[in-house]
Motif scaffolding. Sequence first.
Motif, PDB file in Angstrom:
ATOM      1  N   UNK A 130       0.804  -1.189  -0.014  1.00  0.00           N
ATOM      2  CA  UNK A 130       0.028  -0.066  -0.117  1.00  0.00           C
ATOM      3  C   UNK A 130       0.892   1.079  -0.278  1.00  0.00           C
ATOM      4  N   UNK A 144       3.838   0.956  -3.133  1.00  0.00           N
ATOM      5  CA  UNK A 144       3.485   0.922  -4.334  1.00  0.00           C
ATOM      6  C   UNK A 144       2.975   2.645  -4.694  1.00  0.00           C
ATOM      7  N   UNK A 145       2.031   3.110  -3.684  1.00  0.00           N
ATOM      8  CA  UNK A 145       1.635   4.409  -4.049  1.00  0.00           C
ATOM      9  C   UNK A 145       2.583   5.476  -4.123  1.00  0.00           C
ATOM     10  N   UNK A 189      -0.518   7.369   5.251  1.00  0.00           N
ATOM     11  CA  UNK A 189      -1.114   8.275   4.451  1.00  0.00           C
ATOM     12  C   UNK A 189      -0.109   8.672   3.338  1.00  0.00           C
ATOM     13  N   UNK A 190      -0.092   7.454   2.381  1.00  0.00           N
ATOM     14  CA  UNK A 190       1.174   7.475   1.389  1.00  0.00           C
ATOM     15  C   UNK A 190       1.025   8.676   0.500  1.00  0.00           C
ATOM     16  N   UNK A 191      -0.299   9.056   0.216  1.00  0.00           N
ATOM     17  CA  UNK A 191      -0.366  10.306  -0.798  1.00  0.00           C
ATOM     18  C   UNK A 191       0.314  11.396   0.099  1.00  0.00           C
ATOM     19  N   UNK A 192       0.074  11.687   1.220  1.00  0.00           N
ATOM     20  CA  UNK A 192       0.844  12.916   1.771  1.00  0.00           C
ATOM     21  C   UNK A 192       2.456  12.616   1.776  1.00  0.00           C
TER      22      UNK A 192
END
Lengths: 703, 192
Positions: free
Chosen positions: A143, A146-147, A228-231
């Motif tokens: 998760x 990869x992100x 929170x990989x997007x952050x």
Amino acid sequence: MVSLSEYELDVARKRLGRDPSPVEVKVIDALWSEHCSYKSSKIFLRSFPSEGPRVVMGIEDWQDAGAVDIGDGYAIVLKVESHNHPSAVDPFNGAATGVGGIIRDIISKGATPIALLDMIRVGELKDDKNKWLLKNIIAGIGFYGNSIGIPVVGGELSFDESFSDNPLVDVACVGIVKKDKIKPSVVKEPGLKLVLVGLTGIDGLGGASFASRKLSGENEIGAVQIADPFAGKIVMDVTLEIADKVEAIKDLGGGGLAVAVTEMANGLGARVYVDKVPLRVKDMSPEDIIISETQERMLFAVREENVEYVCKAFEYYEYPCAVIGEVTSDSFIRFIYEGKEIASLPSQLLLSPPLYAWPIREKARKINVKPNVELEQAVRSVLAHPDLASKEWAYSQFDYEVGTSTVVKPGEADSAVVSLPNGKLLAIKGDANPDLCAEDAYECGKAIFAEAYRNLAVVGARGIAAVDHLQFGDPKKPEIYSDFVDAVRGIGEAARFFSIPIVGGKVSFYNENKKGVAIKPTPLVVMAGLVEGKLLKPKVEEGSLVLIGYTRNEMRGSLFAKLFGPYGEVPKARLQEDYLASEVVLDLINQGTILFAKDVNRGGLMGSLMAILSKGYSAKVDPDRILGTDDLMAKLFSENGGRFIVITNSPESVVERAKRRGTIASVIGEVKKGNYLEIGSWKLNVKKEVEHHSNYLEVEMSD
Amino acid sequence: MRYKDLDPDRYSSVVIPGGFSFGDYLRAGSIAASTETMEMIKEMANQGKTVLGICNGFQILTESGLLKGALLPNLKMRFISKWVYVKVVRDDTRLTKNLPKKVLRMPIAHAEGRFVLEEEEARRLMVFQYSNEKGEVSEDYNPNGSVLNIAGIANEEGNVIGLMPHPERASFSLTSIDGNVDGLLLLRGLRW
């Protein structure tokens, strides 16, 4: 909940000359936690060789990660860390934030992360809880990795009962940076502004303290951070974009703001206005803000004139950025809230906790007799062991090629290889051996270092730097501390022998199950090396099978002994043999003499042959040609070091090359298309074993 | 380039690469699909320019309605990285017009790649189907449960193309499996 002992509180009181306030106790607790202070390990860690001609930044500098020169003005940055305790409670978030944390350690140096490794150990899969843990640990790593777009290029996955309640989740990361652009994590001058990016919330409260004690079995979910990989991706991209405009970078990890500010000030002082910290939730208490371990935050020390530039870059992505204080010259760490000073502690007090060298006592070792096992049963049991099964179920969940630089991919060889921006090829591998370390942590410390070295040789690389992660039970138990000291001695000795500096490391104690039984001692070494000549992408083809090195009747700690009962001698790490055999392999790769090479370790020769059998090939072995012992079981299953198997079309030149290098090689058989394993006159159709090898994890994990 | 900086008049083709736009939060590609940038890309597609979406880019194209169908979570409900073969079944798209090979080897790496669309329409629009080395299409080679083994489709005109496999990862012999550069053959179609 604090982990400070009465004695430590007393020391703090005496040095302060007063009682610390409740907020101050929490700050001291975070800084003096085992996790952040290395108080039970530091004395011994100092013995590691951390210097070398390539070392740009070593372990001594109190930095987040070490860096080594790889030529053309570039350096690689290397770091390993675990997230064991959080993963035991919330495996998905625990593992994911482990990945996020290690990535931020790399960007703290101004380096671009290019590859991840994950080394996972869990209990046996017959227990549903272990399945749940493994499933979520792998999903969590995927998760996040990869992100954010960093490939997981390799790792380990093995099973042992001692990891049942306490899985080990180790992640390593490699980054690349221009040598003259490496950023420190500490400041050298007062007056710099402290800039914090990211929101602070109520997850991960007291995580450092949590990681520094035994799992209580009670509800500890509040100490685990949420991923929170997007952050994380925004933090990574923008940090690398603005790195040139800041004086120091530090990831907010264990101990949150308290630890990040104190370590960044590095003996200088700091003033932090807690009200200025951007919050995710309202009404957080100031002490919670100070010790929260919410992820995706970074701390920068910035000259006043650059603050706007830095914050603008984050605000482009609508990411919070705030000046929360400044570096001062008075050597006090002060936290101010609503105009009141709520903590004021000397930097020196916070940075110098009492250091411990706990008592040691060697375990008594039992002498056992060799178990009586039929050849067929032995071969079948070892080949079917989960440690040897294909790990495709796990690595196929990782985007191991993102970035288009993964040259040798998971499952292809003993090490992973990635291409670097300067055109060079970097090989990386992590190795541990809990079964061997449980028998003799000193020999094991040497053995895992040597194994990593051999693993790199298989693709044509020589090790240039290593980091270590030392994972044990309660250091106050003398037998456990004895293993710790032995492991440090073994790793240090091997590092000196190979002249490979240890540029960083991590220690994790208090790894026990609910009954208070410690995990098997699990020191781990991650090594990076450069392919200086030719690269070998090992490929199984028909040819002669040659074994390089001597096989010894040293069965203790082997998979065979684990399955059928411990017996025999502990394998001695004869580092000279590891070195010589590796040199032979490197020569052969550069001559183009071999098609395939594999290190001999888990499961002995038979375990290594699995890499050949599983590709749809038969292996025929003449046991009389295996040199070093007359014992058939040892010939087939001994895990002593210093050995490789290779496939070649010119076996005589392999034997000759070994002799020239001062060691031996023996043509032990041949590899042909098919599905048989032949040992002397004994023959086994391995179709079932190969199927089991390919499907074991897929089947186990699908229900 | 950063998505906010796109100047549509300067370019004749757009590639929306793989990745996790906006963290794939909500649904893969859904937030990116509602950005202003995608409005510009729709305009470019209407003008007949080439629009290629790879992996997350394909998801964005279906989410934004530039391509038909939807991409659901893989049948195994997990992320899958794997080298696969795809059979090329349409040669009227920008990318496949002059392709010298009919079976390509490329890697997939996605969690939401199960393409769904009403079968008749899907059959008409499909460009790539998961297959074996010989180009034989069967359920055995379907990694994610896509209808008709579909790995990629195009619009009727053939200028908007989306696929789950990563051609860019099969474009360099050093990093490609067995050194093949099938992906590069495909990407050469962008030069028209």
